[in-house]
Write a protein that holds these residues in place. Structure first.
Motif, mmCIF file in Angstrom:
data_model
loop_
_atom_site.group_PDB
_atom_site.id
_atom_site.type_symbol
_atom_site.label_atom_id
_atom_site.label_comp_id
_atom_site.label_asym_id
_atom_site.label_seq_id
_atom_site.Cartn_x
_atom_site.Cartn_y
_atom_site.Cartn_z
ATOM 1 N N VAL A 76 26.940 63.686 54.024
ATOM 2 C CA VAL A 76 27.621 62.431 54.346
ATOM 3 C C VAL A 76 27.497 61.448 53.174
ATOM 4 N N ASP A 77 26.301 61.342 52.591
ATOM 5 C CA ASP A 77 26.113 60.444 51.450
ATOM 6 C C ASP A 77 26.958 60.885 50.259
ATOM 7 N N LEU A 78 27.061 62.196 50.058
ATOM 8 C CA LEU A 78 27.889 62.703 48.957
ATOM 9 C C LEU A 78 29.350 62.349 49.179
ATOM 10 N N ALA A 79 29.826 62.441 50.430
ATOM 11 C CA ALA A 79 31.218 62.080 50.723
ATOM 12 C C ALA A 79 31.474 60.607 50.415
ATOM 13 N N GLU A 80 30.514 59.749 50.744
ATOM 14 C CA GLU A 80 30.669 58.324 50.442
ATOM 15 C C GLU A 80 30.686 58.093 48.927
ATOM 16 N N TYR A 81 29.848 58.817 48.207
ATOM 17 C CA TYR A 81 29.815 58.676 46.744
ATOM 18 C C TYR A 81 31.125 59.149 46.121
ATOM 19 N N ALA A 82 31.685 60.237 46.688
ATOM 20 C CA ALA A 82 32.932 60.789 46.148
ATOM 21 C C ALA A 82 34.110 59.846 46.327
ATOM 22 N N GLN A 83 33.988 58.863 47.217
ATOM 23 C CA GLN A 83 35.067 57.890 47.390
ATOM 24 C C GLN A 83 35.113 56.869 46.264
ATOM 25 N N THR A 84 34.040 56.757 45.505
ATOM 26 C CA THR A 84 33.972 55.710 44.476
ATOM 27 C C THR A 84 33.911 56.257 43.061
ATOM 28 N N VAL A 85 33.565 57.526 42.889
ATOM 29 C CA VAL A 85 33.379 58.076 41.545
ATOM 30 C C VAL A 85 34.249 59.315 41.375
ATOM 31 N N PRO A 86 35.154 59.318 40.406
ATOM 32 C CA PRO A 86 35.978 60.511 40.186
ATOM 33 C C PRO A 86 35.174 61.607 39.502
ATOM 34 N N VAL A 87 35.653 62.816 39.614
ATOM 35 C CA VAL A 87 35.035 63.917 38.890
ATOM 36 C C VAL A 87 35.286 63.717 37.399
ATOM 37 N N PRO A 88 34.245 63.723 36.566
ATOM 38 C CA PRO A 88 34.477 63.577 35.125
ATOM 39 C C PRO A 88 35.407 64.679 34.634
ATOM 40 N N ALA A 89 36.481 64.290 33.999
ATOM 41 C CA ALA A 89 37.502 65.260 33.595
ATOM 42 C C ALA A 89 37.681 65.236 32.090
ATOM 43 N N GLN A 90 37.906 66.389 31.532
ATOM 44 C CA GLN A 90 38.231 66.504 30.120
ATOM 45 C C GLN A 90 39.741 66.619 29.971
ATOM 46 N N PRO A 91 40.313 65.962 28.989
ATOM 47 C CA PRO A 91 41.767 66.053 28.808
ATOM 48 C C PRO A 91 42.186 67.454 28.400
ATOM 49 N N THR A 92 43.393 67.825 28.810
ATOM 50 C CA THR A 92 43.952 69.102 28.380
ATOM 51 C C THR A 92 44.317 69.005 26.913
ATOM 52 N N PRO A 93 43.881 69.953 26.083
ATOM 53 C CA PRO A 93 44.171 69.866 24.648
ATOM 54 C C PRO A 93 45.660 70.000 24.372
ATOM 55 N N GLY A 94 46.044 69.449 23.250
ATOM 56 C CA GLY A 94 47.429 69.553 22.831
ATOM 57 C C GLY A 94 48.181 68.258 23.019
ATOM 58 N N PRO A 95 49.350 68.135 22.398
ATOM 59 C CA PRO A 95 50.137 66.892 22.508
ATOM 60 C C PRO A 95 50.682 66.704 23.908
ATOM 61 N N LEU A 96 51.015 65.462 24.236
ATOM 62 C CA LEU A 96 51.556 65.159 25.556
ATOM 63 C C LEU A 96 52.905 65.839 25.762
ATOM 64 N N ALA A 97 53.694 65.883 24.713
ATOM 65 C CA ALA A 97 55.003 66.548 24.771
ATOM 66 C C ALA A 97 55.048 67.600 23.662
ATOM 67 N N PRO A 98 54.769 68.866 23.959
ATOM 68 C CA PRO A 98 54.774 69.911 22.935
ATOM 69 C C PRO A 98 56.123 69.993 22.226
ATOM 70 N N GLU A 99 56.065 70.324 20.953
ATOM 71 C CA GLU A 99 57.312 70.402 20.177
ATOM 72 C C GLU A 99 58.193 71.549 20.669
ATOM 73 N N ALA A 100 57.579 72.680 20.917
ATOM 74 C CA ALA A 100 58.362 73.837 21.358
ATOM 75 C C ALA A 100 58.469 73.803 22.876
ATOM 76 N N THR A 101 59.655 73.562 23.371
ATOM 77 C CA THR A 101 59.871 73.515 24.808
ATOM 78 C C THR A 101 59.948 74.936 25.356
ATOM 79 N N PRO A 102 59.110 75.286 26.313
ATOM 80 C CA PRO A 102 59.155 76.659 26.845
ATOM 81 C C PRO A 102 60.457 76.922 27.594
ATOM 82 N N ALA A 103 60.815 78.185 27.662
ATOM 83 C CA ALA A 103 62.031 78.563 28.385
ATOM 84 C C ALA A 103 61.851 78.259 29.863
#
Length: 403
Positions: A76-103
């Protein structure tokens, strides 16, 4: 914010029960057993896995009652904590808009694969956006909000992965249930053949059993047609699989993380964080913030209702399974006694039919319980975590972010 807030929370909470050294040992042991990268930040599902390890040990040292109480309050305490703190996330590598557009994807895929593909694409976009936000000094204050976005998109991936898993599980269950039905039909056919012989003997003895005999023959003909059609479609051994124990812990508090980690709740929480950031940035977003708060409360209410519905399904199936399992055991014992005492074939066939029917009914309830439990555990089980895949092997980000 700490680079690894859930690990710090876990260390503090376990320290109350095990001491700081014991807490660190428990965490490191769980990390090593599961092969998690040592430097990867933990999330709430990882914390649940460690708590389950500690719970198993506590049952041996302090008993089931105290261990259950500890796990319940900690969850229960963990559920309350999860309401206020996001999971630390690492950004996905690479540019936001890749140059080569996939098919573009071909549309020959099965329809239920497409939502999962879309969810994974959205999760990747969210990860790339987080990287772009962290790289822009003017947007760095938005990084915490972007982490909620990443968490929400990954939860949506998990939702569709769960749908795919449940679809496969239901198919497996259906095959077994059909095998049970065929086995029960075979047992009924065996009993009817013996019954027909007995009725024929009674008819020759002058008893008026013409109608009973005609009905038995008609039913036997129908069963033979059913068996002829379905026996080749099943594995006969499936009907002899042992029944599961049908035991599950169904207290609501043990599943309290279902609400804050619900995909819709996470999406609504991200929308609220975004509205709050815009208001702090000087934009006129007061009304938007109030609407976002209302949307979050509505999403939480719906998530609680979904949790209660699933728990009710599980509890109902468990309650129905218990007496059926006892009936199966009693019939097995009766068959054993009849066999030892040389019971007549008709009596043995009748009990065997009742046994097959009881097994089939019990297995249906066991399957309903298993499906409900798998759904309940899907958001909080550390066995399959999409955010682990995103963060796998990534170094800790040196920058601190705000919630």
């Amino acid at each position: 914010m700490s680079h690894d807030p859930y690990r710090e929370w876990l260390r503090t909470r376990l320290g109350q029960e095990l001491g700081l050294h014991g807490a660190e040992t428990a965490i490191e042991g769980a990390v090593q057993r599961r092969g998690w990268p040592a430097l990867r930040a933990l999330g709430p599902r990882d914390v649940v896995a460690v708590l389950q390890d500690v719970y198993s040990g506590l049952r041996q040292t302090v008993g089931d009652t105290r261990a259950d109480s500890w796990l319940q309050s900690t969850t229960v305490d963990l559920a309350e904590y999860a309401q206020t703190v996001p999971v630390p996330a690492q950004p996905t590598p690479g540019p936001l808009a890749p140059e080569a557009t996939p098919a573009p994807l071909r549309w020959g895929r099965r329809a239920h694969d497409l939502p999962l593909l879309l969810a994974r694409a959205n999760a990747e976009i969210a990860g790339r956006s987080l990287g772009a936000i962290r790289a822009d000094p003017t947007l760095r204050g938005l990084a915490g909000t972007a982490e909620w976005d990443v968490q929400a998109t990954l939860a949506e991936v998990r939702r569709w992965e769960t749908e795919k898993m449940l679809s496969s599980l239901r198919a497996d269950h259906s095959r077994t249930e059909v095998a049970d039905a065929v086995a029960a039909a075979a047992a009924q056919a065996e009993w009817l053949r013996l019954n027909v012989r007995e009725l024929q003997a009674e008819l020759k003895g002058g008893q008026n059993v013409v109608a009973q005999l005609a009905h038995a023959r008609l039913t036997l003909t129908q069963l033979d047609a059913f068996l002829q059609a379905f026996t080749p479609l099943i594995e006969a051994g499936d009907a002899d699989q042992p029944l599961p124990p049908g035991e599950a812990r169904l207290d609501r508090d043990f599943f309290s993380l279902e609400v804050p980690l619900n995909p819709a709740v996470l999406r609504a929480r991200h929308a609220l964080k975004l509205a709050q950031w815009r208001a702090e940035a000087g934009q006129d977003a007061g009304a938007a913030t109030a609407q976002a708060q209302q949307a979050l409360e509505a999403a939480e209410t719906e998530a609680r209702a979904q949790l209660e519905t699933t728990l009710h399904t599980a509890r109902t199936a468990q309650a129905r399974f218990a007496p059926l399992r006892q009936q199966v055991g009693a019939l097995e014992e009766r068959l054993k006694v009849l066999g030892q005492r040389g019971g007549d074939p008709l009596s043995l066939a009748r009990v065997r039919l009742e046994w097959r029917q009881a097994r089939a009914a019990a297995r249906v309830q066991a399957h309903l319980l298993e499906q409900a439990m798998r759904l309940l555990e899907s958001l909080v089980d550390a066995g399959v975590t999409s955010d682990q895949a995103l963060n796998q092997g990534a170094a800790q980000n040196p920058e601190q972010t705000e919630n």
